[in-house]
Write an enzyme that holds these catalytic residues in place. Sequence first.
Site, mmCIF file in Angstrom:
data_model
loop_
_atom_site.group_PDB
_atom_site.id
_atom_site.type_symbol
_atom_site.label_atom_id
_atom_site.label_comp_id
_atom_site.label_asym_id
_atom_site.label_seq_id
_atom_site.Cartn_x
_atom_site.Cartn_y
_atom_site.Cartn_z
ATOM 1 N N ASP A 151 -0.052 2.886 10.228
ATOM 2 C CA ASP A 151 0.640 3.661 9.798
ATOM 3 C C ASP A 151 -0.688 5.101 10.014
ATOM 4 O O ASP A 151 -1.970 4.978 10.358
ATOM 5 C CB ASP A 151 0.897 4.822 8.617
ATOM 6 C CG ASP A 151 2.066 5.322 8.671
ATOM 7 O OD1 ASP A 151 2.385 5.996 9.249
ATOM 8 O OD2 ASP A 151 2.827 5.166 7.535
ATOM 9 N N ASP A 171 6.457 -2.225 9.597
ATOM 10 C CA ASP A 171 6.648 -1.645 7.189
ATOM 11 C C ASP A 171 8.666 -1.257 6.867
ATOM 12 O O ASP A 171 9.522 -1.549 8.158
ATOM 13 C CB ASP A 171 6.041 -0.581 7.677
ATOM 14 C CG ASP A 171 5.175 -0.806 5.655
ATOM 15 O OD1 ASP A 171 5.931 -1.365 5.155
ATOM 16 O OD2 ASP A 171 4.529 -0.169 6.082
ATOM 17 N N ASP A 213 0.303 -4.636 -1.386
ATOM 18 C CA ASP A 213 -0.718 -4.185 -0.959
ATOM 19 C C ASP A 213 -1.611 -4.712 -1.501
ATOM 20 O O ASP A 213 -1.212 -3.754 -2.870
ATOM 21 C CB ASP A 213 0.036 -2.847 -0.524
ATOM 22 C CG ASP A 213 0.490 -1.973 0.103
ATOM 23 O OD1 ASP A 213 1.488 -2.694 1.404
ATOM 24 O OD2 ASP A 213 1.248 -0.950 0.557
#
Length: 440
Positions: free
Chosen positions: A106, A183, A244
């Site tokens: 990102d 994502d 995560d």
Amino acid sequence: MHKLVYFFLLSVCAYEIHYNSNLAENIMLALVWIILLSSTLCKCLDNGLAKTPPMGWLSWERFRCNTDCVNDPDNCISEQLFQTMTDIVVADGYASVGYEYINIDDCWLEKHRSHDGKLVADRKRFPNGIKALSDYIHSRGLKFGIYEDYGNYTCAGYPGIIGYEEKDALQFADWNVDYVKLDGCYALPYDMDHGYSTFGRLLNSTGKSMVYSCSWPVYQIYAGIQPNYSAIQTHCNLWRNYDDIQDSWASVENIIDYYGNNQDLIAPNAGPGHWNDPDMLIIGNFGLSYEQAKTQFAIWSILAAPLLMSVDLRTIRPQFKHILQNRKIIAVDQDPLGIQGRRIYKHKGIEIWSRPIGPLYQNFYSYAIAFVNRRTDGTPSDISVTLKELGLINFSGYRVEDLYENVDYGVLYPNTKIKVKVNPSGVVMLKGEVQYPVDL
């Protein structure tokens, strides 16, 4: 009829494992699970990619969303960072052992699309654009991966793909992207069955081969939706199931526990071209000791996991570099049979994980075995077990070696008892290579 027999056998195994406390019988029954579950058929994505778990370097866990190139130019998300990591992957031997993808995560985008709806890289941090970075990575013999989000925005608030799916797929192809991570922030989990599958078809329709990494199941699990893994396998090369990873041993332990506790659901979905993804390798950062780093690498290889390093390769210490470049353990991870391993024993902080690998002799597999000490009482633990108790029952024996210590124990037989000493939060990893009968 074969499905009825299959589920009957699973039911019998589950009953026996639950009610029988004998170590040997429990391990044998768990190994039956491995073979049965790995033999199921699926209608899986066949784009010819990721026949073994992808290996490479990914920015997120170590460098996050650092966009301050004024005050921190060496560590911000920029073309300079990715070019530097590309050079190190090649120069320092990572590429030669199999690491081939350099993946942006990102925070690479401008906050708004162009006037014609295209994605635009941040003009200050990527002054030459994404195609130039892709060309640079390819010129060094590596492959290029990029990040987007099936949502209105990425997790960090940059433009997502919704409403621009076809345009973005074509743009990734124009940029010669090799790997797309999609994502799932700012999206409705109920829409993901349609959205992820549609984008996967659009990627394939471009004519440019791109590994497709999905976050589809994890967001549905968070929302209380049971993922349709048959559909996920049909459209994705790999997918996230759980949280995560963070830079801590507690985070690694949580992931190990999740994969062990849910292995009956998770493990059967893995195989060549379609992999479960327990997230990045944090080896060489701040949160793991040397022993814990060895444990993460060993368990990820047992799980047939993607090996995506997220570490500053400029400053990594030699002992952690040696872990990441351990060719024998990488070979376990990359075993072409693609069978995900399982936890076959757990008692008082001691765990044994097993993965069937090649070569084979008749119906006998070779095996990778990880002995894990989850105890924290400060002293190494001794584990003694026969090969037979581990499911290694070929009468011709197995050549056994320690994959971290490079010790060859020679050919051992099913009734041979082996004893290993495992440090706290550490691992001993053995490979037992099946032997052929010697013709007299």
